[in-house]
Structures are given as C-alpha cells and as structure tokens.
Design an enzyme around this catalytic site. Sequence first.
Site, PDB file in Angstrom:
ATOM      1  N   CYS A  10       0.768  -1.332  -0.436  1.00 27.21           N
ATOM      2  CA  CYS A  10       0.046  -0.064   0.017  1.00 27.21           C
ATOM      3  C   CYS A  10       1.102   0.767   0.092  1.00 27.21           C
ATOM      4  CB  CYS A  10      -1.018   0.076   1.326  1.00 27.21           C
ATOM      5  SG  CYS A  10      -1.780   1.468   0.835  1.00 27.21           S
ATOM      6  N   GLU A 111      -1.566  -1.147  -6.060  1.00 25.10           N
ATOM      7  CA  GLU A 111      -0.420  -1.751  -5.523  1.00 25.10           C
ATOM      8  C   GLU A 111       0.553  -2.291  -7.303  1.00 25.10           C
ATOM      9  OE1 GLU A 111       0.280  -3.381  -2.855  1.00 25.10           O
ATOM     10  OE2 GLU A 111      -1.074  -2.923  -1.553  1.00 25.10           O
TER      11      GLU A 111
END
Length: 231
Positions: A10, A111
């Site tokens: 993240c 991601e």
Amino acid sequence: MILQYHDPMCGRFDQSQTARFYANVFGWADAVYDSESTPAYNVPPGTYRPLMHIQDGEHRIDDVFWSYRAKWAEGKLPISINARLDKLSNRYWSRLLKNGRAIVPADGWYEWTGEKGKKQPWHIHRKDRAPLFMLALANFGASTENRAEAGFVIVTDDAAEGMLDIHDRRPVVLDAASAALWLDPAISPEQALELARHAALPPDAFEWFKVRPEMNRSTTDRAQMALPMPE
C-alpha cells in the site's frame, strides 16, 4: 530527509475527493478542519494528507505526514508507512493503538505486479465505489528531529482469496459505522484490535483493474491514474 521505508505494501493511494466530502459521507457535519490538502489521485509516502481522528471530544480532520518512526527509534529502526495488524499490541505500536487511532479516507489504493522494470500498477477499490475508511495509527504530537516522528501509518493485514493475485497484504478497511467505533476513545486497545480483525470488509467487497504505467512515477497526478488502462 532521506526516507527508508519498511513494508512497502500500500505504497500509494487515491484520495481524489476533498476532506469535507469524506467527512460528510462519514457523518461528521461538525468536523473541525486543519487541512489544506487538495484532492490527489496518486498519493505517495512523505506527503501530508488529511486524517480523521477524535481529539478532546472533537471530530477533527488534520493534515498529517504519511510515514512514522518513534523518536527513540532513530538510527535503530527504519521509517514505516504501514503497520501490521498482528503487531499492533507490541511495544512499538501499543501507545499509538491507545491514543493515536485514526482513519485515512480514500477512494482506492494501488498495488503492483510483475518484475522490476516491468511493474504493472493496479487500482483497488470498493465494488460499489463508496469511499474507503482505512485504519491508521498516528502520533499527533510535534516533531523535533524529523517529520516522521509526528506521522501516520496505514494498518495492514494478510490478503485473502483473489486479492493474493495482486499482493499478499492489504489495508484494513471498515465501513463508516465500524470505523467510527475504531476512533471512539471509549473503547480499549484490545476492543479496537478485535474490531479490526472481525469487521474488516472482506475481499469480495473489492475489485481492481490495471492502470497506466505512468502511475509508477510518484510525481504524476492526473484523473487518468484512477481509470482502467486502455486495452
């Protein structure tokens, strides 16, 4: 300041609405704002972003630095942008779990898959495209040596099911009602942990798509970042 990050999961998120918009969705019509941040599609660590928290009974939205390292850990531990849910009760995080619970409102996070040099970015978001309320821990005090002393981290947990195809970890995301409980100073750290473990939105609440590789540059910030990459 050179930032050396630990646990890069993240590593960017999409916070493309105003702080006031997120507060209204959350039900905080009375929020006190100390935020000058503007909406951003490609938020990197090391920037100041609006964080929701409760201080002295007030619903507050303050700009906080995304990165954290305790002052005593200078030279001993790397700077973090995430904190693992299963580690929150240890010495390093327990003080923030008690006094620094916060929420990062967002529209999604990013991601990457693939090999170095050929990384493919993905935008992950709720299927219903409602805002995300990601759990965070923050030190809301003043910094003395570097900005990361008064910063925040996003709480992460193991990914599951289809999300493993993108990354083995993910932010802990709650709905608005559960996120409000996480912020409530009346609940204990132990109760907050149980809430995070059991109220997190499941993998089937999310979907994801590929976005343009230009997203890989943290300085790129356009609306196209949050749109599916053309086939």
